[in-house]
Design a protein around this motif. Structure first.
Motif, PDB file in Angstrom:
ATOM      1  N   ASN A 155      -7.222  -2.348   1.278  1.00 53.18           N
ATOM      2  CA  ASN A 155      -7.107  -1.344   0.214  1.00 53.18           C
ATOM      3  C   ASN A 155      -6.276  -1.797  -0.978  1.00 53.18           C
ATOM      4  O   ASN A 155      -6.477  -1.313  -2.093  1.00 53.18           O
ATOM      5  N   VAL A 156      -5.325  -2.699  -0.741  1.00 51.37           N
ATOM      6  CA  VAL A 156      -4.420  -3.108  -1.819  1.00 51.37           C
ATOM      7  C   VAL A 156      -5.130  -4.066  -2.763  1.00 51.37           C
ATOM      8  O   VAL A 156      -5.694  -5.072  -2.322  1.00 51.37           O
ATOM      9  N   GLU A 172       0.826  -1.209   0.000  1.00 54.25           N
ATOM     10  CA  GLU A 172       0.000   0.000   0.000  1.00 54.25           C
ATOM     11  C   GLU A 172       0.858   1.257   0.000  1.00 54.25           C
ATOM     12  O   GLU A 172       0.554   2.238  -0.686  1.00 54.25           O
TER      13      GLU A 172
END
Length: 437
Positions: free
Chosen positions: A235-236, A204
């Protein structure tokens, strides 16, 4: 008569073909080492559980028969038929609790094809993808199209956890993705939750997607917790590559999949790229796609539990036998089909390296294994743990006899800490033939 320019044919392979080297297959097909004719060969090389010990789930065989009876053998959508993609989405949710849609699934011709598609899609010639060492032969797909492989270390003193500092040090402006293999080949390691979370944090920070090689997903021994990269990422974006080869004991079926875990629409362009790349070969086998829903839905958990339990017994037997052999240091696996064994080469001065050690083991004891350079990790060899128990025990006894014949006890020699010796080039090996018994 046309002009004759030359009487000789001067045909050469392309640079793509020249740079595409599978070290395992190269060893299998060009061997110059022969086993002891007085001893029946026991091979600990090939990670194919169907050879002499494990069988497919009967529910899968039935699903394939049904599909063959009903299929029309037509062209199907290049990303896979709707029913197959929905079945994979349901399978992922059932096993990982990760909610995805059929549109997030791409059906491929095996797990290897899944990885190749991800590599070709994410990196251009001269750019790089980070891969672990030791590792499966990812370079086979990377080097042909001139994609650079940069390796990060796994730590054998910590159950092959990812060396986070070394991983981060390998990232540069041309890095396009980080590949994580969990559960791992050749180490049989299952990464801890914290280790995976740290890798995700690094990805990230540098805005790098993760390619997760999950072909051994959930294949961990009782008492070991499995964590998926995609399940932990918030999120990645993650491309998860898996298939029927290992967990379902169906390597020859050649059916896999890519699951797109896109947390923030970062893969919008990538999705279009998949569509374009998939147009090169028109998708995988049609009938096996038709059978996939039945295979995934009907194979009972008891099949997986029994398989894992049997492999664990083989792993514990091999580990306990090998750890008592002077000059060898096995690292206990906690999943998959493999165990890595360190060779204390200072006690075997007759051999310059692990390649010569493994070759001599074949010639004298008819036991075959892949040496460390096949996995970019010299000084070791890899055990395959799926042979029948009696053969595994006999192989360990022969290895013990071999080591006893060549071991030299040096009083002044301090026991070395497990470390990675100087790199050896696979291309310089004498090749070791594989014999299926």
């Amino acid at each position: 008569m046309p002009n004759v320019i030359s009487a000789d044919w001067k045909l050469q392979m392309s640079s793509f073909a020249r740079q595409t080297i599978n070290p395992h297959r190269l060893m299998v097909e060009t061997s110059k080492v022969f086993p002891n004719p007085e001893k029946k060969v026991i091979t600990l090389q090939l990670g194919d559980p169907t050879i002499g010990n494990f069988s497919h789930p009967p529910e899968a065989v039935e699903a394939i028969h049904n599909a063959l009876n009903k299929d029309t053998f037509s062209y199907y959508p290049t990303n896979g038929i709707q029913e197959a993609r929905e079945a994979v989405a349901d399978y992922v949710y059932k096993n990982d609790g990760t909610l995805i849609d059929a549109d997030d699934v791409i059906i491929t011709s095996g797990g290897s094809s899944s990885l190749e598609l991800c590599f070709f899609l994410l990196a251009n010639p001269g750019e790089n993808i980070l891969i672990p060492t030791p590792s499966f032969n990812y370079k086979t797909w990377l080097h042909g199209p001139n994609i650079v492989s940069k390796t990060y270390k796994l730590d054998p003193t910590k159950q092959w956890e990812i060396d986070l500092d070394h991983l981060e040090s390998q990232i540069d402006s041309k890095t396009k993705a980080i590949l994580v293999n969990n559960v791992g080949n050749p180490c049989g390691n299952s990464l801890s939750k914290n280790n995976i979370l740290e890798v995700i944090a690094i990805a990230e920070r540098y805005r790098l997607p993760i390619i997760s090689d999950d072909i051994y997903e959930h294949f961990v021994f009782p008492g070991v917790q499995y964590y998926s990269v995609a399940g932990l990422s918030k999120n990645v974006p993650v491309l998860s590559c898996s298939g029927l080869t290992k967990r379902f004991i169906m390597p020859g079926i050649r059916l896999g999949w890519i699951v797109i875990h896109d947390r923030s629409n970062a893969f919008k362009e990538i999705r279009r790229g998949f569509t374009q790349l998939l147009g090169r070969n028109f998708g995988p086998n049609c009938s096996i796609q038709k059978a996939l829903p039945g295979i995934l839905k009907n194979t009972p958990q008891t099949f997986f539990d029994d398989t894992v339990s049997r492999v664990q017994k083989l792993a514990l037997t091999a580990f306990n036998l090998v750890k008592d052999i002077r000059g060898l240091v096995p690292i206990e696996p906690n999943g998959a089909f493999y165990m890595m064994v360190k060779i204390e080469l200072e006690h075997f001065p007759k051999f310059k390296n692990d390649i010569e050690f493994v070759e001599a083991l074949t010639e004298e004891q008819s036991v075959k294994a892949f040496p460390g350079p096949c996995f970019d990790f010299p000084g070791y060899f890899r055990f395959v743990l799926t042979v029948p128990m009696d053969k595994l025990i006999e192989a360990c006894e022969r290895i013990k006899e071999f080591c006893a014949d060549h071991f030299i006890d040096e009083n002044e020699c301090q026991k070395l800490i497990i470390e990675v010796p100087e790199k050896q080039e696979v291309s310089n090996m004498k090749m070791v033939e594989i014999t299926v018994t």
